[in-house]
Design an enzyme around this catalytic site. Structure first.
Site, PDB file in Angstrom:
ATOM      1  N   TYR A 140       0.856  -1.189   0.000  1.00 25.38           N
ATOM      2  CA  TYR A 140       0.000   0.000   0.000  1.00 25.38           C
ATOM      3  C   TYR A 140       0.888   1.233   0.000  1.00 25.38           C
ATOM      4  CZ  TYR A 140      -3.705   3.206   1.673  1.00 25.38           C
ATOM      5  OH  TYR A 140      -4.596   4.243   1.822  1.00 25.38           O
ATOM      6  N   LYS A 160      -1.889  -1.601  -3.674  1.00 24.51           N
ATOM      7  CA  LYS A 160      -2.891  -0.533  -3.664  1.00 24.51           C
ATOM      8  C   LYS A 160      -2.104   0.752  -3.847  1.00 24.51           C
ATOM      9  CE  LYS A 160      -6.287   1.861  -0.760  1.00 24.51           C
ATOM     10  NZ  LYS A 160      -6.917   1.945   0.584  1.00 24.51           N
TER      11      LYS A 160
END
Length: 294
Positions: free
Chosen positions: A133, A161
């Protein structure tokens, strides 16, 4: 390892509170609504969940509810901290999850070599899938495309992400990473751009509020139905904008109260939204008729 189950539209679930305590009844209904809305997988205990302000017992209880209500859909647990020791401890604590979302360490501001060694060590601590992320707006440290590409060769690091907002960086990852590596937008308003570049979906804040519309839009885009995807995307743009007029998840929590799903209550240092934000969200929700169809 079936990485395809982590493609599509996922919701970064928020945490409802009531009188200072986690509202588990409201959370259960929220997860049920997500599943009914067709969401592809669920992300519990991310930044949208105010996870730094949750106790270990609360984290375990929220993950257990998510899994029990998911009806077989994959559940990803946010476990990242700014300490390798604490991140690995979270992985052990939340071992019921199907995969882990691990944020770039915040506050420390590691260099690229430090990021690589950190994520390599995290991946070595578990045989479950890891989703990176990157969100420099929260961490003050951007993980470069080159570092992500290098990490993609580690078998259980299956995707990212990406919330840097830099579409060139996202494209570089998509074209440079290992073949099965998954690229997910971390910004709702860049979902179509990321998919058009070859990405695989989104981990969404807005889908807390509009799960069915977000899922339909993502599926249309992934299936090449550009016209339908753009139509829904355009209608959702005011919601995307409204979700970030204040720090996430403050506006999203206000929207959920408007929909009657939970209290507009935060844990410090976050506080409930300004009146103007609640008015904005009310207008957006009414225009999209979200109380009826989500």
């Amino acid at each position: 390892m079936n990485v395809d189950q982590f493609k599509g539209c996922a919701t970064a679930l928020l945490t409802p509170f009531k009188n200072g305590e986690v509202d588990y009844d409201a959370y259960t209904k929220m997860v049920e609504r997500q599943v009914a809305g067709g969401i592809d997988f669920l992300v519990a205990l991310g930044s949208t969940a105010e996870t730094p302000c949750l106790t270990d017992d609360e984290k375990v209880a929220l993950l257990d509810i998510t899994i029990s209500m998911a009806k077989g859909k994959p559940v990803v647990a946010g476990v990242g901290t700014n300490s390798l020791i604490h991140t690995i401890a979270n992985i052990k604590l939340l071992n019921a999850a199907d995969a882990y979302l691990v944020v770039v360490p915040y506050y420390n501001k590691p260099n690229q070599r430090g990021m690589y060694e950190y994520f390599k060590a995290v991946a070595a601590s578990t045989d479950k899938p890891i989703i990176l992320y990157n969100v420099p707006g929260r961490t003050s440290a951007n993980m470069s495309a080159q570092t992500v590409i290098k990490l993609s060769s580690i078998p259980n690091i299956i995707g990212i992400k990406e919330a840097s907002g830099n579409l060139k960086q996202v494209a570089d990852i998509i074209f440079g990473a290992e073949k099965d590596f998954i690229a997910l937008s971390g910004n709702d308003d860049q979902t179509l751009d990321v998919i058009t570049a070859g990405g695989h979906g989104v981990i969404s804040v807005a889908s807390n509020i509009a799960p069915r519309m977000m899922t339909e839009m993502t599926h249309y885009a992934l299936n090449g139905d550009e016209r339908r995807a753009i139509r829904i995307f355009s209608s959702l743009m005011p919601l995307f904008d409204a979700c970030f007029v204040e720090s996430n998840p403050i506006p999203a929590k206000a929207a959920m109260e408007i929909l009657g799903l939970c209290k507009n209550e935060m844990r410090l240092p976050l506080v409930e939204c300004e009146p103007s934000t609640k008015l904005l969200m009310t207008n957006v929700i009414n225009k999209l008729n979200l109380a009826q169809h989500g």
